[in-house]
Design a protein around this motif. Structure first.
Motif, PDB file in Angstrom:
ATOM      1  N   ALA A 462       0.824  -1.207   0.000  1.00  0.00           N
ATOM      2  CA  ALA A 462       0.000   0.000   0.000  1.00  0.00           C
ATOM      3  C   ALA A 462       0.860   1.258   0.000  1.00  0.00           C
ATOM      4  N   LEU A 463       0.310   2.327  -0.563  1.00  0.00           N
ATOM      5  CA  LEU A 463       1.015   3.608  -0.622  1.00  0.00           C
ATOM      6  C   LEU A 463       0.378   4.578   0.356  1.00  0.00           C
ATOM      7  N   ASP A 464       1.219   5.341   1.016  1.00  0.00           N
ATOM      8  CA  ASP A 464       0.739   6.245   2.045  1.00  0.00           C
ATOM      9  C   ASP A 464       0.234   7.554   1.426  1.00  0.00           C
ATOM     10  N   ALA A 465      -0.501   8.305   2.199  1.00  0.00           N
ATOM     11  CA  ALA A 465      -0.920   9.663   1.832  1.00  0.00           C
ATOM     12  C   ALA A 465      -1.431  10.333   3.100  1.00  0.00           C
ATOM     13  N   PRO A 466      -1.284  11.656   3.180  1.00  0.00           N
ATOM     14  CA  PRO A 466      -1.827  12.354   4.349  1.00  0.00           C
ATOM     15  C   PRO A 466      -3.345  12.439   4.225  1.00  0.00           C
ATOM     16  N   VAL A 467      -4.056  12.228   5.309  1.00  0.00           N
ATOM     17  CA  VAL A 467      -5.519  12.353   5.303  1.00  0.00           C
ATOM     18  C   VAL A 467      -5.947  13.069   6.585  1.00  0.00           C
ATOM     19  N   LEU A 468      -7.181  13.541   6.574  1.00  0.00           N
ATOM     20  CA  LEU A 468      -7.757  14.090   7.797  1.00  0.00           C
ATOM     21  C   LEU A 468      -8.845  13.146   8.270  1.00  0.00           C
ATOM     22  N   LEU A 469      -8.855  12.892   9.563  1.00  0.00           N
ATOM     23  CA  LEU A 469      -9.919  12.088  10.139  1.00  0.00           C
ATOM     24  C   LEU A 469     -10.643  12.961  11.159  1.00  0.00           C
ATOM     25  N   ASN A 470     -11.888  13.252  10.886  1.00  0.00           N
ATOM     26  CA  ASN A 470     -12.642  14.190  11.730  1.00  0.00           C
ATOM     27  C   ASN A 470     -11.845  15.471  11.985  1.00  0.00           C
ATOM     28  N   GLY A 471     -11.196  15.958  10.938  1.00  0.00           N
ATOM     29  CA  GLY A 471     -10.468  17.213  11.036  1.00  0.00           C
ATOM     30  C   GLY A 471      -9.058  17.093  11.584  1.00  0.00           C
ATOM     31  N   ALA A 472      -8.699  15.914  12.099  1.00  0.00           N
ATOM     32  CA  ALA A 472      -7.352  15.759  12.657  1.00  0.00           C
ATOM     33  C   ALA A 472      -6.435  15.075  11.649  1.00  0.00           C
ATOM     34  N   GLN A 473      -5.160  15.470  11.677  1.00  0.00           N
ATOM     35  CA  GLN A 473      -4.190  14.888  10.752  1.00  0.00           C
ATOM     36  C   GLN A 473      -3.962  13.417  11.004  1.00  0.00           C
TER      37      GLN A 473
END
Ligand SMILES: Cc1cc2nc3c(=O)[nH]c(=O)nc-3n(C[C@H](O)[C@H](O)[C@H](O)COP(=O)(O)OP(=O)(O)OC[C@H]3O[C@@H](n4cnc5c(N)ncnc54)[C@H](O)[C@@H]3O)c2cc1C
Lengths: 587, 68
Positions: A462-473
């Motif tokens: 799998a390849l990573d990526a930045p995401v937000l979860l409920n507004g948090a990094q």
């Protein structure tokens, strides 16, 4: 734990690290004289055995780890830990202390003489949680692994428990399989401790007992390959210097005429130096501080003060076993295969072994997958070992031309490299460890042609990526792994709450159950019953070559089992899941 | 006029390099020189364009001079 050669510990050479001493506890079976029974026994508490133990612990499986010593890796061995290793260890909470302590790097510089002929960047893009590489002494890595295993509380770590024999010829009561080697009968381990001998009958054994594996010998198994004649001096020095955080490699530097040299920065003001010595060097002479100090002075400069932390002289080999699985015994790490260190493929390759194996054993032990799944360990990891051996052997060959023609071509390549970029691709100072792609595995479902080969193909990690979860990094990879996941790329505006509910319910009812992880381009998480990972930068969609509706089925080791550019039906996904655990579907 | 490309074009550089070195395995010096000569002619024919070949010769010559 075994270091290279204890004789290499000379006067004037002192490690600043203080080794932890782990307590020996007398196993109950020493007194009772009965044969203990265990489901999973890991032989060897090196980085690979310990990594297996913490991954098992995270999956809720208790293991016993037997190690003949009572501390971490002696001397100076692995330093470069790859992005993939960190991603695997991040699942069990070990990567963060490693990255905090380690020297992060991604640049390499290659010199000929004193001139830089080119440099390379192993991770030229942002948006990944883990760096391309960190440098961290193997003893630190192992210490963090031990700490984690203790915290997780599911690992019975038995120090000074040396396995001396193994017997597979056990009757499992099944007359059809000859009574052995099918895993049904398990293995009988004989263990020596300071307080006496005892035996454990284990359903499964991970042989993580290193390059001189006792288990491999006791089972009479071969370990074939190639030994390179060239000798290399490996020394760690401590000094207050501020060399850049990068890998530097020299062909024919003036400070070490005609040979090659490698410099790595480590934490605690320690530097690793590798110097090629030629095939005729005398290992005893060359390990003497009075020989080493002038060599180092010429390299780092006469005016820098340094202390010697470690000296050893190595020859390197590339070998592997013909098969890694023998009935209930699975060979992992150096016990199964060794490589020369150029490319940092030894420890990192071993971590990928256990990444591949642990989830399979966990599913089989839990009755959620057929025993046939375990056969895929060889099918997937033998080609991976071959890839590591091929790459590290080629690098070693390039550094040590064996005849006039190869010396001629090397000279031509090195001298062209500065002006003609094509020649740089032929310069080989080490091809650094990457995650293996299980290209031919039977566990994968054939690729969806609509991807046109873009994004991670079946078998790739799998390849990573930045995401937000409920507004948090957050990071995408932290939501994948340790169970099957259906990673769904969606358009949150167009997505009904009902669809999410229906899908997560259907996936949860599969065996093994599949978790739904949803990635969208905007966060309207509050509206739906399941959190949507917000692809803030668009990197998740781009790296996975996804469009709204795309679905990836990911294995517990975060490798792709199947993918669809347009959402599949649940039954299509279920068929891919069955394939990924080697279950034969009726009809 | 054709232009010599010095950008990477070889699809599997490490495989190629290994095959190149392997081709010489077990050959005498003279046999090796002969193999290289044949190989150069074959590749030159594949390149075809004399202008490009002349630029390649120039680069190799500069390189040979720079080397010592
Ligand atoms: C100079 C050098 C540099 C290296 N650099 C790198 C690098 O930068 N990156 C990288 O990834 N790899 C590197 N490696 C390779 C790396 O060190 C090994 O691949 C790695 O240590 C393998 O881990 P392991 O757990 O399989 O084996 P080991 O670390 O050897 O652990 C085996 C364990 O089993 C125990 N044991 C042995 N026999 C028994 C027994 N009979 N009973 C109980 N316990 C037993 C031992 O005490 C030991 O603790 C390097 C190696 C060397 C020599």
């Amino acid at each position: 734990m075994s270091g290279p050669d204890p004789a290499a510990r000379q006067k004037g050479v002192r490690q600043s690290y203080s080794y932890p001493k782990y307590p020996f506890r007398r196993p109950a079976a020493v007194d009772s004289g009965t044969v203990e029974h265990q489901r999973v026994v890991i032989v060897g508490a090196g980085s690979v055995g310990l990594a297996a133990a913490v991954e098992f612990a995270c999956l809720g499986i208790e293991t016993v780890v037997l190690d003949d010593d009572d501390t971490v890796s002696a001397g100076s061995r692995a330093i470069c830990w790859s992005k993939r290793t960190l991603e695997v260890l991040d699942r069990s909470g070990v990567a963060e202390p490693m990255v905090d302590k380690g020297v992060i790097w991604r640049q390499g510089r290659v010199y000929r003489g004193e001139r830089e002929i080119y440099n390379f960047d192993l991770l030229p893009e942002a948006g990944h949680k883990m760096p391309a590489f960190i440098n961290l002494q193997q003893y630190h890595t192992e210490e963090y692994l031990v700490d984690r295993a203790v915290t997780l509380g599911k690992t019975d770590l038995r120090w000074r428990n040396a396995v001396v024999d193994i017997d597979l010829d056990l009757d499992d009561g099944d007359p059809d399989d000859g009574g052995d080697l099918q895993g049904g009968g398990g293995a009988l381990l004989t263990v020596d401790t300071p307080d006496g001998r005892y035996q454990i009958r284990a359903d499964y054994v991970l042989a993580a007992d290193g390059v001189r594996s006792t288990l491999r010998r006791a089972m009479g198994l071969e370990f074939q390959g190639r030994t390179f004649e060239e000798r290399f001096l490996i020394t760690d020095i401590r000094m207050n210097a501020d060399f850049p955080m990068e890998r530097r490699f020299w062909f024919e530097p003036s400070f070490h005429a005609g040979q090659s040299a490698l410099l790595h920065r480590q934490p605690d003001n320690i530097y690793r130096i590798d110097l090629q010595l030629g095939p005729d060097a005398d290992p005893v002479e060359e390990s003497k501080p009075e020989r080493v100090i002038p060599r180092v002075c010429k390299m780092v400069g006469e005016d820098l003060d340094f202390d010697l932390e470690w000296i050893s002289v190595y020859t390197f080999t590339c070998r592997r076993m013909e098969r890694f699985r023998h009935g209930p015994v699975f060979f992992v790490g150096d016990a199964a295969h060794v490589v020369s260190p150029f490319g940092a493929r030894g420890g990192n390759g071993g971590i990928q072994d256990i990444d591949n194996l642990v989830w399979k054993l966990a599913l089989v032990l839990g009755g959620e997958a057929p025993a046939a799944l375990l056969d895929s360990y060889d099918a997937e990891r033998l080609p991976a070992a071959d890839e590591n051996i091929l790459n590290s052997a080629r690098s070693t060959d390039f550094m040590t031309p064996k005849n006039q023609v190869s010396a001629d071509f090397r000279r031509a390549v090195l001298s062209l490299a500065e002006r003609a970029p094509f020649a740089r691709t032929l310069v080989n100072s080490g091809r650094l460890s990457l995650p293996h792609v299980y290209a031919a595995t039977a566990l994968s479902t054939g690729d969806d042609d609509a991807f046109a080969g873009d994004g991670p193909v079946p078998g790739a990690s799998a390849l990573d990526a930045p995401v937000l979860l409920n507004g948090a990094q957050s990071w995408l990879l932290n939501h994948l792994g340790q169970r099957f996941v259906a990673l769904c790329f969606v358009d949150p505006e167009a997505l009904g709450d009902d669809w999410i509910k229906a899908w997560s319910k259907a996936l949860a009812s599969l065996t093994p159950s599949v978790d739904l992880v949803v990635v969208g381009r905007s966060d309207i998480a509050s509206r739906s019953s399941i959190a949507i990972l917000d692809d803030i930068s668009g990197q998740a969609f781009a790296r996975w070559a996804a469009k709204p509706g795309s679905v990836y089925l990911l294995r517990p080791d975060q490798h792709v089992a199947a993918r669809w550019l347009e959402a599949p039906t649940v039954s299509v996904l279920a068929a891919a899941l069955a394939r990924a655990i080697a279950r034969k579907e009726a009809g | 006029m054709g232009r010599l490309s010095t950008e990477p074009r070889i699809t599997r550089p490490d495989d190629f390099y290994e095959a190149l070195i392997k081709a010489h395995r077990g050959l005498s010096d003279e046999q090796s020189r002969q193999l290289n000569a044949s190989l150069i002619l074959i590749l030159a024919n594949q390149v075809g364009d004399f202008e490009v070949l002349q630029q390649a010769l120039n680069l190799a010559q500069e390189d040979g001079v720079a080397r010592d």
